[in-house]
Design an enzyme around this catalytic site. Sequence first.
Site, mmCIF file in Angstrom:
data_model
loop_
_atom_site.group_PDB
_atom_site.id
_atom_site.type_symbol
_atom_site.label_atom_id
_atom_site.label_comp_id
_atom_site.label_asym_id
_atom_site.label_seq_id
_atom_site.Cartn_x
_atom_site.Cartn_y
_atom_site.Cartn_z
ATOM 1 N N VAL A 152 0.810 -1.274 -0.092
ATOM 2 C CA VAL A 152 -0.079 -0.041 0.032
ATOM 3 C C VAL A 152 0.967 1.223 -0.191
ATOM 4 O O VAL A 152 0.528 2.150 -0.731
ATOM 5 C CB VAL A 152 -1.025 -0.081 1.119
ATOM 6 C CG1 VAL A 152 -1.834 1.255 1.167
ATOM 7 C CG2 VAL A 152 -1.883 -1.339 1.080
ATOM 8 N N TYR A 153 1.899 1.112 0.606
ATOM 9 C CA TYR A 153 2.823 2.550 0.857
ATOM 10 C C TYR A 153 3.241 2.666 -0.407
ATOM 11 O O TYR A 153 3.278 3.741 -0.958
ATOM 12 C CB TYR A 153 3.898 2.182 1.873
ATOM 13 C CG TYR A 153 4.765 3.455 2.049
ATOM 14 C CD1 TYR A 153 4.341 4.553 2.749
ATOM 15 C CD2 TYR A 153 5.956 3.366 1.497
ATOM 16 C CE1 TYR A 153 5.268 5.474 2.951
ATOM 17 C CE2 TYR A 153 6.749 4.679 1.654
ATOM 18 C CZ TYR A 153 6.409 5.634 2.556
ATOM 19 O OH TYR A 153 7.232 6.662 2.653
ATOM 20 N N ALA A 154 4.035 1.453 -1.026
ATOM 21 C CA ALA A 154 4.561 1.546 -2.506
ATOM 22 C C ALA A 154 3.590 2.166 -3.442
ATOM 23 O O ALA A 154 3.990 2.787 -4.347
ATOM 24 C CB ALA A 154 5.329 0.370 -2.927
ATOM 25 N N LEU A 157 2.953 5.756 -3.219
ATOM 26 C CA LEU A 157 4.292 6.554 -3.681
ATOM 27 C C LEU A 157 4.172 6.641 -5.400
ATOM 28 O O LEU A 157 4.266 7.795 -5.882
ATOM 29 C CB LEU A 157 5.331 6.411 -3.264
ATOM 30 C CG LEU A 157 5.479 6.393 -1.709
ATOM 31 C CD1 LEU A 157 7.113 6.277 -1.230
ATOM 32 C CD2 LEU A 157 4.907 7.700 -1.237
#
Length: 258
Positions: A152-154, A157
């Site tokens: 989710v973080y990648a 971004l």
Amino acid sequence: MSKLALVTGASSGIGLAFARRLAGQGHDVVAVGRRADRLEALAAEFPDVRIRPLVADLSTDAGVDAVAAVCAGEPLTMLVNNAGVAHYMPLAELPADKARELVHVKVVAPTLLTRAAVPGMLARGEGAIVNVAGMIAFSGPAPAARLPRRAVYAGALAHLVAMSQVLHAELAGTGVRVQVLCPGVVATEFHERQGLDLSAAPRMSAEDVVTAGLRGLELGETVCTPGVEDTGLLQRVFDADLAAFGGQRVELAGRYRS
């Protein structure tokens, strides 16, 4: 004409470094963050510049709406979408509330704040949008042994990279510049709040990240990567993206035919 910047996540790290640098260059600054005490301390550092603390939680609709109203209603010359949360963990282990917070802060907030700020910048014929992402946006093809899983973080971004590139094209020739700023590991509190000890790892300073971002705007860079010396690496990535996009046909590819 006075210069007015709005910086999110301005109470620490890259956002604080941006607010300090811009104030030192004579910008008035709307400093957005969750911690009133830190924002007030920042304002006290620059008695000759107007730094307006704006306490808002960008993980909530109310917080995003409050900041968006400022973006739409005041003559911003720069918007720095920097606020972030980490929540580094595999998707199956990521609690729903943390997933929601991450997407709200790194996808919903920068999208809606940019949408609020751009019409005014277009009317004035100038402005700059800086979306702070990170090199993890390019880490999707990495094997499991290479990086911790943080889908989710990648993905959040990567959204900022694609949105910034397309928005740059949409606004070409208008006087409004767009940049996505992609540092690697930076020496801030960001990882400590996740419980990660990176004190022994080589890390770039937040001040150097800001230097790269502002110089990158001057150079006309849409994707600014402070730690990548060989910009040809990035160009090859973008060329491959466009080659794949242009290589599609209406016929089913041979490998899918039985």
